[in-house]
Design a protein around this motif. Structure first.
Motif, mmCIF file in Angstrom:
data_model
loop_
_atom_site.group_PDB
_atom_site.id
_atom_site.type_symbol
_atom_site.label_atom_id
_atom_site.label_comp_id
_atom_site.label_asym_id
_atom_site.label_seq_id
_atom_site.Cartn_x
_atom_site.Cartn_y
_atom_site.Cartn_z
ATOM 1 N N UNK A 37 -1.015 -29.436 -26.913
ATOM 2 C CA UNK A 37 -0.901 -30.081 -25.600
ATOM 3 C C UNK A 37 0.027 -31.282 -25.673
ATOM 4 N N UNK A 38 -0.104 -32.054 -26.746
ATOM 5 C CA UNK A 38 0.713 -33.260 -26.870
ATOM 6 C C UNK A 38 2.182 -32.913 -27.052
ATOM 7 N N UNK A 39 2.462 -31.939 -27.946
ATOM 8 C CA UNK A 39 3.874 -31.679 -28.245
ATOM 9 C C UNK A 39 4.551 -30.914 -27.113
ATOM 10 N N UNK A 40 3.788 -30.122 -26.372
ATOM 11 C CA UNK A 40 4.410 -29.289 -25.346
ATOM 12 C C UNK A 40 4.314 -29.894 -23.949
ATOM 13 N N UNK A 41 3.611 -31.018 -23.813
ATOM 14 C CA UNK A 41 3.496 -31.620 -22.487
ATOM 15 C C UNK A 41 2.620 -30.822 -21.542
ATOM 16 N N UNK A 42 1.702 -30.023 -22.071
ATOM 17 C CA UNK A 42 0.811 -29.247 -21.208
ATOM 18 C C UNK A 42 -0.175 -30.164 -20.504
ATOM 19 N N UNK A 43 -0.489 -29.837 -19.257
ATOM 20 C CA UNK A 43 -1.533 -30.569 -18.552
ATOM 21 C C UNK A 43 -2.478 -29.567 -17.898
ATOM 22 N N UNK A 44 -3.569 -30.068 -17.298
ATOM 23 C CA UNK A 44 -4.530 -29.179 -16.660
ATOM 24 C C UNK A 44 -3.810 -28.300 -15.651
ATOM 25 N N UNK A 45 -4.149 -26.996 -15.647
ATOM 26 C CA UNK A 45 -3.562 -26.001 -14.750
ATOM 27 C C UNK A 45 -2.199 -25.523 -15.204
ATOM 28 N N UNK A 46 -1.666 -26.047 -16.340
ATOM 29 C CA UNK A 46 -0.437 -25.459 -16.878
ATOM 30 C C UNK A 46 -0.706 -23.992 -17.189
ATOM 31 N N UNK A 47 0.320 -23.179 -17.064
ATOM 32 C CA UNK A 47 0.225 -21.788 -17.502
ATOM 33 C C UNK A 47 0.765 -21.729 -18.924
ATOM 34 N N UNK A 48 0.027 -21.069 -19.796
ATOM 35 C CA UNK A 48 0.279 -21.102 -21.227
ATOM 36 C C UNK A 48 0.299 -19.686 -21.783
ATOM 37 N N UNK A 49 1.220 -19.412 -22.701
ATOM 38 C CA UNK A 49 1.222 -18.092 -23.326
ATOM 39 C C UNK A 49 0.615 -18.191 -24.725
ATOM 40 N N UNK A 50 -0.397 -17.362 -24.973
ATOM 41 C CA UNK A 50 -1.025 -17.308 -26.287
ATOM 42 C C UNK A 50 -0.688 -15.960 -26.886
ATOM 43 N N UNK A 51 -0.402 -15.936 -28.194
ATOM 44 C CA UNK A 51 -0.133 -14.633 -28.792
ATOM 45 C C UNK A 51 -0.760 -14.544 -30.173
ATOM 46 N N UNK A 55 -0.042 -8.885 -29.556
ATOM 47 C CA UNK A 55 -0.675 -9.092 -28.257
ATOM 48 C C UNK A 55 -0.422 -10.492 -27.722
ATOM 49 N N UNK A 56 -0.264 -10.592 -26.425
ATOM 50 C CA UNK A 56 -0.134 -11.917 -25.834
ATOM 51 C C UNK A 56 -0.779 -11.923 -24.450
ATOM 52 N N UNK A 57 -1.073 -13.127 -23.994
ATOM 53 C CA UNK A 57 -1.698 -13.273 -22.677
ATOM 54 C C UNK A 57 -1.215 -14.599 -22.088
ATOM 55 N N UNK A 58 -1.002 -14.614 -20.776
ATOM 56 C CA UNK A 58 -0.690 -15.862 -20.089
ATOM 57 C C UNK A 58 -1.986 -16.345 -19.431
ATOM 58 N N UNK A 59 -2.384 -17.571 -19.744
ATOM 59 C CA UNK A 59 -3.667 -18.084 -19.269
ATOM 60 C C UNK A 59 -3.477 -19.435 -18.584
ATOM 61 N N UNK A 60 -4.437 -19.774 -17.735
ATOM 62 C CA UNK A 60 -4.447 -21.093 -17.096
ATOM 63 C C UNK A 60 -5.210 -22.063 -17.995
ATOM 64 N N UNK A 61 -4.614 -23.226 -18.248
ATOM 65 C CA UNK A 61 -5.223 -24.206 -19.152
ATOM 66 C C UNK A 61 -6.185 -25.129 -18.413
ATOM 67 N N UNK A 62 -7.386 -25.266 -18.952
ATOM 68 C CA UNK A 62 -8.271 -26.356 -18.548
ATOM 69 C C UNK A 62 -8.424 -27.244 -19.777
ATOM 70 N N UNK A 63 -8.409 -28.539 -19.577
ATOM 71 C CA UNK A 63 -8.494 -29.444 -20.715
ATOM 72 C C UNK A 63 -9.846 -30.133 -20.761
ATOM 73 N N UNK A 64 -10.305 -30.407 -21.981
ATOM 74 C CA UNK A 64 -11.602 -31.014 -22.189
ATOM 75 C C UNK A 64 -11.412 -32.293 -22.985
ATOM 76 N N UNK A 65 -12.155 -33.350 -22.607
ATOM 77 C CA UNK A 65 -11.961 -34.639 -23.265
ATOM 78 C C UNK A 65 -12.550 -34.706 -24.663
ATOM 79 N N UNK A 66 -13.822 -34.411 -24.766
ATOM 80 C CA UNK A 66 -14.466 -34.605 -26.066
ATOM 81 C C UNK A 66 -15.689 -33.706 -26.174
ATOM 82 N N UNK A 67 -16.171 -33.552 -27.387
ATOM 83 C CA UNK A 67 -17.468 -32.910 -27.548
ATOM 84 C C UNK A 67 -17.406 -31.406 -27.693
#
Lengths: 507, 507
Positions: A37-51, A55-67
Motif C-alpha cells: 500500500x505504501x509503495x504503490x499509493x493504494x488507498x481504500x477502494x483502489x482496484x488492485x490486481x493480485x496474482x 491466476x489473477x484477480x482484480x479486487x477492491x481494496x479495503x484497508x484495516x488499521x490494526x489488529x
C-alpha cells in the motif's frame, strides 16, 4: 488474463482466506501500512490486481488499521480466493491492474453515443472476467437503461454475450424454447408448457434465470421441487432421456455475462430493453434453440405498460433473432393482474403442480394461459393450425401425460420433492365491501419480496381475489407467507402503508 | 434519523471496531450464522440499519464464515463507527432500514422523466444522511449524467443541495467569489485572483473542492502550502482578518451532498451539467456569495469542448443564479492546452508562488489569465471599466501587495510552508524535431493522476512545451514527478502507450 503489472521487486503478501461473502465483487483486505500500500499509493477502494502463478484477480481494496491483519497479509474474499486458487500462506504478487479501457465505452454510452461491436465485446469480456467493480457494473447498467439503442447495437450486444460463454449443440433440426419477458407476478407457465411440449415430442432444453427484480424466476420455482444447478453433461443427459429439462442457466455458462449483469440489476431494481433483448436471445441461442416463443405480458403495472411498447419490443426481439438465425414468435398477453394464486417460489410451484395434477381447485387462468402458449409453440414448429395444436395440448394435459412428463423431468434432474411450506402466514383482509377494480403488480411483487422471496423459498403472497370479483368486509385479499417474523413484520409495514395496491371500489 | 425498525425482540450484537477504511460507504461484517442474519434473512450486500441510543447508520453487510468473528459480534468500518459513536462491546440494535423511497425518483430520472423539487430534496437528504450505498450513488450519478434537465430541475437541485448544509452570513452587502468549472490541467488562477481581489479590498471567502476527475483541485493545491480544513469559526476569523480565505469547502458542511457526490464521480470519472451547476452554485450560495465570476475553459480536450456548449452552460449558470438571487458572470477562456507548467498539487502551487513572487521565469500565461479574471471580478463589483480594473489588478500584483496578501491568508489559516518536492523525476523527451501542434489535456491529466496526483501531493507533470513551440529531438516535453517507483512505472507505461498525447508535427 494478464498478470499484474509492475510486481517485480515489490514485496509479496501472504494469502489469507477470510471466508468473506461479498456477492459478486472480489474484495481484498490489507493493512493500511503494509509495504505494498505504501509503495504503490493504494488507498481504500483502489482496484488492485493480485496474482499467483497463472491466476489473477482484480479486487477492491479495503484497508484495516490494526489488529486484524499483519503487515504482510492479504485477506481475500471467497470470490477472490476461488479465482486465485491459492492456499493459506501462498505468496501473492500485487500491483495496479491495467486500466479498464472498456469503461470509456460505458461512459460514451452514458452520454448517448452508439457503441460498435468491438466496444461491446470489450465490455462484455471485461464483465465476464470480473474486472468490473460493483460501482462500475452499476454505471454500465445505468448507461444502458438510460439510453436508446438501435438494432445493430442490440444485435452486437447479443452476439458479444453469446460469444463469451458455452454454446450447446443438440444435433437436432428443431430445438424449441419458450420464455416470458417477465414483470407479471405468479406468471409461472413455463414448467407446464415445457411438460406439454416434451410430452408432444418436442426437444425443449429449457434454461431459466433466477429472479431479477421479481419475487421468483422459473429457476427459483423449479428449485423448490428439484435440483436446477445442472452441469452441461447432466443437462444433456436429462434432455436425452426426457426430451426436456428445466434447469438454471447460470450453472452451465450459457451467456455468463448475463448472470453477472442480472445480479446487479436486481440490486438496483433496474432493467433495460437492449439488455433484455440481449439477455433473452443470447441465452436461447447459447442453449441451441432454433424456435422460440416469447410471452410479453402487457398491463399498466407490468414490465411492458402499453400495447405499443409491447409491439415495439416484439418487433425488436424478432428482428434481432432474425439477424442471428433464430426464429422468434411473440405473443402479447394480459398483464393487468397476477396469474395463478401464488407469488413466490414455493407458492408458484404449488400452482404449477395443481394444474399438472388436474386438481379441481387449480387456478383456471394459469391453466388456460399455459394451454394457449403450448398450442402456439406446437403450431410454430409443426405448421399446423393453432386450433389443432391447442386441442392437442389440452389432451396431453388432461390425459395426465404432461404431469407424468414433468415428474419424469424432475426425477431425471435429481429427484422430485414437494415445495416447502412457510412457517408464518398472515391474512390481509378487505377493509370494506366492493368490487376489486385494480391490482398493482409492482407493489404486490414488492410485498412478496419484502416477505423474503425469492431467497426465502416458501415466502410470498397467495392471492385470494381477482379483478372484477366482489368482496365483503373482512374477506381475505391475500395471505402473506414468510419464513421469519422479521420479514413478516417488514412486509406488513409496507402493506399497511400501501393498502391501495389492491383497490376495492364501492358498488 | 429514525432508529431501526423491528428491532424489538431481536438479539443485539456487540460492536467491534475494525479500523476498516472503506471511503464513504459504511460497512458491517457479521458472522454468516449470527442470530440476526438468520432471523432477518440478511445476505451478503444486504443493507442493514444499526442503532445505538439516538444514533443509527445504514451499512452494507459483508458476511464471514468462521474465525474472524464471534456469532454475537458486529464489526464496524470507521464510517459506521463514527456515525454510531459507540465503544467496543456496546450492544447494537439491528434491523431492516426503511425502504429508500427516493431511489424510485432516481430510477425515474434514469428513464428520462423530470423530477420535481420534493423528489430532488428527498434524494439529496438521503445522500447527506449517507443512506445510499455506493452502488446506489453510482446509479444516481449515472442517471443525472445520462439525461437532459431543464432549468426548473437544475434550480431545484441547487436549492436541495443548498438546504441540506450550513449557510454563511457575512453581514456585508457584497461578497465576491470566483470559480473555474474545471477540465484544464494546471489552471490554478484562483489563489492569485483571490489574493489580488482581497488586496483590492473585496471580501472573498473562497471555499474550493478537491479534485473530482482532475489531478488537482484548488483545495489540494492550497493544502501543499497551508491548512485548508478550517471549521466555520476558523474560516470566519481568517476572513475577518484578511478579507479572504482559501479553504476546503468539505470541512465546513457547505452543501455536504456535493462532497459525497464528488467522491463517487471521481471513482467513475463521470460528471454532468446539472450536477455541475448545482454543485458550483450551491457551494457559492452556501458560502454567502452575492457576485460570482465563472471561468469556463473551452477546447477540444477540455471539459467544455465547443464555444456553443460553453455558451449554453454559461446561460444556464447565469439563469439558475438569477433564480436564486446570485449575480453570476461567466467568461469563456482558451482551453486548448494546460495553463502554467505544473500539473498536480505541489507543482501547481510552485507556479502560483512564482507568479505572486514576480519571479522572472513565472509562467506568463498563468499571470495574464489571473490578471484578466481579477480585472473582470473587480469590474463586476465596482461597475468601473474592465480596462481600469485590469490595470488596478496588475498594480496590486506588481507592487507585491497581492503576494503579501496571499502569505497573510496562509498565515491566518495556520501558517505558510513551501510545497513538497517529488522523490522521483523522469523527463519525457521528443522523439523528433518539429512543432508542438496538439496537446491532449485529458491524457496529460490522466498521466499526472497515474503518477499519484492528487493523493501524492508532489506527484504530477511539469510541462516544458506549449502549443506552437519548436522542439528538437531529445528536448524534454515534460518531467514526470512521483513519490513512489510503482506509480512512476505505472505512469510511464501509460505515457509510452500514449505518445501522441503531445503531437510534434514535422515542419
Amino acid at each position: 488474463m494478464k498478470t499484474a503489472q509492475h510486481s517485480s521487486g515489490l514485496p509479496r503478501l501472504r494469502a489469507r482466506r477470510l471466508g468473506l461473502q461479498s456477492q459478486y465483487e472480489a474484495i481484498v483486505l490489507m493493512h493500511r501500512d503494509c509495504p505494498v500500500c505504501r509503495s504503490e499509493g493504494f488507498e481504500a477502494r483502489s482496484r488492485i490486481e493480485l496474482s499467483h502463478g497463472k491466476h489473477s484477480v482484480v479486487a477492491t481494496l479495503l484497508q484495516v488499521d490494526e489488529g486484524l491483519f499483519a503487515h504482510d497479509e492479504a485477506g481475500l474474499s471467497e470470490a477472490a480466493w476461488r479465482k486465485l486458487g491459492v492456499k493459506d500462506g501462498d505468496l501473492l504478487n500485487i500491483g495496479h491492474p491495467r486500466p479498464l479501457a472498456s469503461l470509456s465505452a460505458v461512459r460514451a454510452k452514458l452520454y448517448g453515443r452508439r457503441l460498435n461491436g468491438s466496444q461491446l465485446e470489450a465490455i462484455v469480456s471485461d464483465i465476464v472476467q470480473e474486472r468490473y467493480s460493483d460501482v462500475e457494473m452499476a454505471t454500465f447498467i445505468a448507461a444502458f437503461a438510460s439510453q436508446t439503442f438501435d438494432l445493430t447495437e442490440a444485435t452486437a450486444l447479443t452476439s458479444a454475450m453469446l460469444s463469451t460463454g458455452d454454446r450447446l449443440d443438440w444435433s437436432q433440426p428443431i430445438i424449441a424454447d419458450k420464455h416470458c419477458v417477465g414483470g407479471l407476478p405468479g406468471n409461472r407457465t413455463t414448467p407446464i408448457v415445457v411438460a406439454i411440449a416434451a410430452a408432444a415430442g418436442l426437444i425443449i432444453p429449457k434454461t431459466s434465470s433466477r429472479a431479477i427484480t421479481s419475487p421468483a424466476g422459473t429457476a427459483d420455482v423449479m428449485e423448490t421441487m428439484t435440483r436446477v444447478d445442472l452441469g452441461l453433461d447432466e443437462m444433456r443427459g436429462v434432455v436425452e432421456r426426457e426430451g426436456a429439462c428445466l434447469a438454471w442457466g447460470g450453472s452451465v455458462r450459457l451467456s455468463p455475462a448475463d448472470d453477472i449483469i442480472i445480479r446487479v440489476e436486481r440490486l438496483l431494481d433496474v432493467d433495460c430493453e437492449a439488455q433484455l433483448i440481449a439477455s433473452v436471445l443470447s441465452k436461447k441461442l447459447a442453449a441451441g434453440a432454433t424456435h422460440v416463443l416469447l410471452d410479453i405480458p402487457v398491463g399498466p403495472t407490468a414490465k411492458v405498460r402499453s400495447e405499443e411498447a409491447g409491439r415495439s419490443l416484439a418487433r425488436n426481439l424478432e428482428a434481432v433473432g432474425l439477424q442471428l438465425g433464430l426464429t422468434v414468435r411473440t405473443t402479447l398477453t394480459d398483464g393487468s393482474q397476477p396469474i395463478g394464486r401464488g407469488i413466490g417460489p414455493a407458492l408458484e410451484a404449488r400452482d404449477v403442480l395443481s394444474v399438472l395434477r388436474l386438481e379441481s381447485d387449480a387456478p383456471t387462468d394459469l391453466r388456460e394461459k399455459a394451454l394457449d402458449l403450448a398450442g402456439q409453440l406446437l403450431a410454430m414448429v409443426s405448421g399446423n393450425s393453432l386450433a389443432t395444436e391447442r386441442q392437442r395440448a389440452m389432451e396431453l394435459l388432461d390425459s395426465g401425460k404432461a404431469g407424468a412428463k414433468f415428474v419424469a423431468i424432475c426425477e431425471a434432474q435429481g429427484g422430485f420433492h414437494e415445495p416447502p411450506t412457510a412457517l408464518f402466514t398472515e391474512p390481509v383482509i378487505a377493509d370494506d365491501r366492493g368490487l376489486v377494480s385494480h391490482i398493482d403488480n409492482r407493489r404486490i411483487a414488492r410485498a412478496a419480496k419484502l416477505a423474503g422471496a425469492p431467497v426465502a423459498m416458501a415466502a410470498g403472497l397467495k392471492m385470494c381475489v381477482r379483478l372484477g370479483e366482489q368482496v365483503r368486509k373482512g374477506d381475505p385479499l391475500f395471505i402473506l407467507h414468510s419464513e421469519t417474523q422479521g420479514e413478516a413484520a417488514y412486509a406488513l409495514d409496507y402493506i399497511r402503508a400501501n393498502r391501495d395496491m389492491i383497490t376495492v371500489s364501492a358498488t
